[in-house]
Design a protein around this motif. Structure first.
Motif, PDB file in Angstrom:
ATOM      1  N   ILE A  18       0.827  -1.202   0.000  1.00 18.79           N
ATOM      2  CA  ILE A  18       0.000   0.000   0.000  1.00 18.79           C
ATOM      3  C   ILE A  18       0.864   1.256   0.000  1.00 18.79           C
ATOM      4  N   GLY A  19       2.092   1.177   0.489  1.00 24.31           N
ATOM      5  CA  GLY A  19       2.995   2.322   0.419  1.00 24.31           C
ATOM      6  C   GLY A  19       3.291   2.704  -1.030  1.00 24.31           C
ATOM      7  N   ALA A  20       3.502   1.723  -1.881  1.00 23.77           N
ATOM      8  CA  ALA A  20       3.759   1.994  -3.299  1.00 23.77           C
ATOM      9  C   ALA A  20       2.512   2.580  -3.951  1.00 23.77           C
ATOM     10  N   LEU A  21       1.374   2.048  -3.598  1.00 24.52           N
ATOM     11  CA  LEU A  21       0.109   2.555  -4.141  1.00 24.52           C
ATOM     12  C   LEU A  21      -0.098   4.019  -3.731  1.00 24.52           C
ATOM     13  N   LEU A  22       0.160   4.331  -2.488  1.00 25.89           N
ATOM     14  CA  LEU A  22      -0.025   5.698  -2.000  1.00 25.89           C
ATOM     15  C   LEU A  22       1.031   6.638  -2.581  1.00 25.89           C
ATOM     16  N   HIS A  23       2.253   6.155  -2.718  1.00 21.42           N
ATOM     17  CA  HIS A  23       3.324   6.972  -3.296  1.00 21.42           C
ATOM     18  C   HIS A  23       2.979   7.350  -4.739  1.00 21.42           C
ATOM     19  N   ALA A  24       2.441   6.404  -5.495  1.00 22.29           N
ATOM     20  CA  ALA A  24       2.064   6.673  -6.886  1.00 22.29           C
ATOM     21  C   ALA A  24       0.967   7.731  -6.967  1.00 22.29           C
ATOM     22  N   LEU A  51       3.516   5.398   8.392  1.00 19.61           N
ATOM     23  CA  LEU A  51       2.409   4.853   9.179  1.00 19.61           C
ATOM     24  C   LEU A  51       1.056   5.390   8.708  1.00 19.61           C
ATOM     25  N   VAL A  52       0.119   4.480   8.528  1.00 20.18           N
ATOM     26  CA  VAL A  52      -1.251   4.824   8.140  1.00 20.18           C
ATOM     27  C   VAL A  52      -2.216   4.000   8.991  1.00 20.18           C
ATOM     28  N   LEU A  53      -3.481   4.353   8.901  1.00 15.36           N
ATOM     29  CA  LEU A  53      -4.545   3.596   9.577  1.00 15.36           C
ATOM     30  C   LEU A  53      -5.131   2.626   8.559  1.00 15.36           C
ATOM     31  N   VAL A  54      -5.169   1.342   8.896  1.00 17.75           N
ATOM     32  CA  VAL A  54      -5.686   0.330   7.974  1.00 17.75           C
ATOM     33  C   VAL A  54      -6.755  -0.495   8.676  1.00 17.75           C
ATOM     34  N   ASP A  55      -7.945  -0.446   8.156  1.00 13.92           N
ATOM     35  CA  ASP A  55      -9.070  -1.202   8.730  1.00 13.92           C
ATOM     36  C   ASP A  55      -9.163  -0.984  10.244  1.00 13.92           C
ATOM     37  N   GLY A  56      -8.966   0.261  10.656  1.00 17.19           N
ATOM     38  CA  GLY A  56      -9.081   0.618  12.062  1.00 17.19           C
ATOM     39  C   GLY A  56      -7.843   0.351  12.889  1.00 17.19           C
ATOM     40  N   ARG A  57      -6.830  -0.253  12.301  1.00 17.16           N
ATOM     41  CA  ARG A  57      -5.584  -0.533  13.027  1.00 17.16           C
ATOM     42  C   ARG A  57      -4.639   0.664  12.879  1.00 17.16           C
ATOM     43  N   ILE A  73      -7.977   2.399   4.023  1.00 17.34           N
ATOM     44  CA  ILE A  73      -6.722   3.062   4.392  1.00 17.34           C
ATOM     45  C   ILE A  73      -7.007   4.534   4.638  1.00 17.34           C
ATOM     46  N   VAL A  74      -6.492   5.040   5.750  1.00 15.52           N
ATOM     47  CA  VAL A  74      -6.635   6.467   6.052  1.00 15.52           C
ATOM     48  C   VAL A  74      -5.230   7.054   6.170  1.00 15.52           C
ATOM     49  N   THR A  75      -4.979   8.129   5.434  1.00 17.56           N
ATOM     50  CA  THR A  75      -3.660   8.755   5.402  1.00 17.56           C
ATOM     51  C   THR A  75      -3.703  10.143   6.044  1.00 17.56           C
ATOM     52  N   GLY A  76      -2.508  10.736   6.166  1.00 19.99           N
ATOM     53  CA  GLY A  76      -2.399  12.131   6.586  1.00 19.99           C
ATOM     54  C   GLY A  76      -2.744  12.380   8.035  1.00 19.99           C
ATOM     55  N   ARG A  77      -2.531  11.357   8.871  1.00 19.21           N
ATOM     56  CA  ARG A  77      -2.829  11.511  10.299  1.00 19.21           C
ATOM     57  C   ARG A  77      -1.544  11.786  11.062  1.00 19.21           C
TER      58      ARG A  77
END
Ligand code: FES
Length: 78
Positions: A18-24, A51-57, A73-77
């Motif tokens: 998911i890091g690669a997906l978000l970086h793209a 670090l991101v939030l994934v399925d509440g984790r 996935i929740v970013t920017g926290r």
């Protein structure tokens, strides 16, 4: 396969980190305490800049976490 990034559905290859997906997508993965944007740095699970939030984790390392169908996935926290 579809993942949900910050509330929006995004098509992604199965198993892509998911890091690669978000970086793209030029996403800010997290914010520091003083508001600076952080993203991929080491890319191998050592620096904890991604670090991101994934399925509440909380505090999931995006660079070493494979995408899965329906993942939220929740970013920017902080
Ligand atoms: S980029 Fe360093 S732990 Fe993910």
């Amino acid at each position: 396969m579809t993942v949900i990034i910050d509330g929006s559905p995004v098509e992604a290859p199965a198993g892509m980190p998911i890091g690669a997906l978000l970086h793209a997508r030029d996403a800010t993965l997290r914010l520091t305490g003083d508001g600076r944007r952080r993203g991929l740095f080491c890319g191998m699970g050592l620096c904890f800049d991604c670090l991101v939030l994934v399925d509440g984790r909380e505090a999931v390392r995006a660079c070493i976490t494979p995408a899965a169908d329906g993942m939220r996935i929740v970013t920017g926290r902080p």
